[in-house]
Design an enzyme around this catalytic site. Structure first.
Site, PDB file in Angstrom:
ATOM      1  N   GLY A  66      31.192  81.811  68.779  1.00 23.07           N
ATOM      2  CA  GLY A  66      31.276  82.609  67.546  1.00 23.07           C
ATOM      3  C   GLY A  66      32.567  82.303  66.803  1.00 23.07           C
ATOM      4  N   ASP A  92      25.394  77.314  63.321  1.00 20.70           N
ATOM      5  CA  ASP A  92      25.396  76.659  62.005  1.00 20.70           C
ATOM      6  C   ASP A  92      26.496  75.583  61.913  1.00 20.70           C
ATOM      7  OD1 ASP A  92      25.899  76.070  59.279  1.00 20.70           O
ATOM      8  OD2 ASP A  92      24.952  77.974  58.687  1.00 20.70           O
ATOM      9  N   LYS A  95      28.996  75.745  58.830  1.00 24.05           N
ATOM     10  CA  LYS A  95      30.031  76.791  58.997  1.00 24.05           C
ATOM     11  C   LYS A  95      31.093  76.346  60.006  1.00 24.05           C
ATOM     12  CE  LYS A  95      27.875  80.752  59.936  1.00 24.05           C
ATOM     13  NZ  LYS A  95      27.617  82.129  60.320  1.00 24.05           N
ATOM     14  N   SER A 199      33.745  93.102  73.181  1.00 29.66           N
ATOM     15  CA  SER A 199      32.799  94.215  73.133  1.00 29.66           C
ATOM     16  C   SER A 199      32.996  94.894  71.776  1.00 29.66           C
ATOM     17  CB  SER A 199      33.057  95.154  74.315  1.00 29.66           C
ATOM     18  OG  SER A 199      32.267  96.296  74.255  1.00 29.66           O
ATOM     19  N   TYR A 213      22.523  98.282  69.711  1.00 30.54           N
ATOM     20  CA  TYR A 213      23.786  97.526  69.751  1.00 30.54           C
ATOM     21  C   TYR A 213      24.701  97.982  70.904  1.00 30.54           C
ATOM     22  CZ  TYR A 213      28.279  95.722  67.964  1.00 30.54           C
ATOM     23  OH  TYR A 213      29.494  95.101  67.818  1.00 30.54           O
ATOM     24  N   LYS A 217      26.832  96.093  74.279  1.00 33.03           N
ATOM     25  CA  LYS A 217      28.295  96.026  74.385  1.00 33.03           C
ATOM     26  C   LYS A 217      28.802  96.757  75.633  1.00 33.03           C
ATOM     27  CE  LYS A 217      29.171  93.505  70.802  1.00 33.03           C
ATOM     28  NZ  LYS A 217      29.785  92.176  70.944  1.00 33.03           N
TER      29      LYS A 217
END
Ligand SMILES: NC(=O)C1=CN([C@@H]2O[C@H](COP(=O)(O)OP(=O)(O)OC[C@H]3O[C@@H](n4cnc5c(N)ncnc54)[C@H](OP(=O)(O)O)[C@@H]3O)[C@@H](O)[C@H]2O)C=CC1
Ligand SMILES: CCCCCCCCCCCCCCCC(=O)[C@@H](N)CO
EC number: 1.1.1.102
Length: 360
Positions: A66, A92, A95, A199, A213, A217
């Site tokens: 990420g 991507d 990016k 997290s 979500y 986490k």
């Protein structure tokens, strides 16, 4: 007084006056034993509090999943500024290349390299494994892995598409398990390394709108605690970061469909800048702190939810012991205010709906 009574009281007196000498060795034995027990107990209490040696980022190889956007990109920049070699992992490619260009502006020597690899961290373990192999072949063994790839989707439990629950567990949880699994063997062999899980404050408290979500986490915390116990003897330290809302493309995307309740409740903790969050996270990972939190609310949440998580400094342990009751008291007020936000929003919605029905 009979002569018999007189004899027995004389014996008692004699014992009281003279025989404590006989007891002295036993008393001393008990005192020494108590000291030994206290010392051993103290050692047990102190031993998990001993801080690890900080990791030198200069020349280290840091993999950031990420790393092409938001918090991940800021973490990569922070490590690069301190002289690390960086592998950015995300899907991507455009990016990734853009992020690589941004990073390279912060080089502190001409040997530093930024490598980009495109992969979906959540799809196939074998793919993630080969990506890590590639990275290790080019830049050497991984010294620090930052698991930051993640997505957020919010919405009411009964309105959320059912497949979103699976998706979030796959990306946020399995997407952290796979890269970690791929680096851990080499780290154990080298007896050196840092693993970081990003997290969220929503991984410490379950909130309206985060039924899909939050669990993804929270899961990272369970993984981190178990893993830390396994790999501590190998001198590998785990950090779990719990950022509040942070101004990133990810947050902008999430805000498009965020329920009003979730927005209002999250505002409690404010919005941070990714650079600010990254600085704190990198510092904690370098020091080998298990917990990394941002801001006063983050600090309180972490102390309050420390549970049986590892401690990495004496001050942290003492602060937890002292503040727990106070923070729980404060937390009750927060919870009351969250409940009232939820109730107010529900009433407003019902009123709006009734007004709409009337006009029809
Ligand atoms: N922003 C916030 O308010 C907060 C964020 N967090 C957490 O921090 C992390 C980063 O968030 P943020 O910076 O906002 O997010 P962004 O959306 O800005 O960045 C997410 C990054 O993860 C990558 N990514 C997403 N899915 C995958 C995948 N399946 N495989 C590989 N890479 C992937 C993205 O690249 P690509 O799409 O190209 O794959 C991108 O590089 C997340 O885990 C998030 O949950 C925690 C607390 C607060
Ligand atoms: C003493 C007790 C103090 C309690 C303070 C409680 C504060 C709760 C605020 C929770 C904010 C949740 C942010 C989630 C961010 C996130 O992960 C998403 N934005 C991802 O995109």
């Amino acid at each position: 007084m009979s002569s018999e009574e007189g004899l027995s009281s004389t014996i008692t007196d004699w014992l009281l006056i003279n025989s404590w000498w006989l007891l002295l060795p036993f008393v001393m034995l008990i005192v020494v034993a108590a000291f030994i027990v206290a010392f051993v107990l103290l050692l047990y209490m102190i031993s998990p509090l001993i801080s690890p040696k900080p990791l030198k980022l200069n020349g280290a190889h840091v993999v950031v999943t990420g790393g092409s956007s938001g918090i991940g990109k800021s973490i990569a920049i922070e490590c690069y500024r301190q002289g690390a070699f960086i592998t950015l992992v995300a899907r991507d490619e455009a990016k990734l290349l853009q992020a690589k260009k941004e990073l390279e502006k912060f080089a502190i020597n001409d040997k530093q390299v930024v490598l980009c690899i495109s992969v979906d961290v959540s799809s196939e373990y074998s793919q993630v494994e080969s990506v890590i192999k590639q990275a290790q072949e080019k830049l050497g063994p991984v010294d620090m892995l930052v698991n930051c790839a993640g997505i957020s989707i919010s919405g009411k439990f009964d309105e959320m598409e059912v497949d979103r629950f699976k998706k979030l567990m796959e990306v946020n949880y399995l997407g952290s398990v796979y890269p970690t699994r791929a680096v851990i063997t080499t780290m154990k062999e080298r007896r050196r390394g840092r693993i970081m899980f990003v997290s969220s404050q929503a991984g410490q408290i379950g909130l309206f709108g985060y039924t899909a979500y939050s669990p993804s986490k929270f899961a990272l915390r369970g993984l981190a605690e178990s893993l830390q116990m396994e790999i501590k003897p190998y001198n590998i330290y785990v950090t779990v970061a719990y950022p509040p809302d942070t101004d990133t493309p990810g947050l902008a995307e999430e805000n498009k469909s965020k329920p009003l309740e979730t927005k209002l409740i999250s505002e409690t903790s404010g919005v941070c800048q990714p650079d600010q969050v990254a600085k704190i996270i990198v510092r904690d990972a370098v020091q080998g702190n298990f917990n990394s939190s941002v801001g006063p609310d983050g600090y309180m949440l972490s102390a309050l939810t420390c549970g049986m998580s590892p401690v990495t400094s004496i001050t942290e342990g003492l602060q937890q012991i002292v503040t727990m009751g106070l923070f729980r008291t404060i937390a009750l007020f927060y919870l009351g205010s969250f409940d009232s936000i939820v109730r107010r929003c529900m009433i407003q919605r019902e009123q709006a709906k009734a007004a709409e029905d009337k006009t029809e």
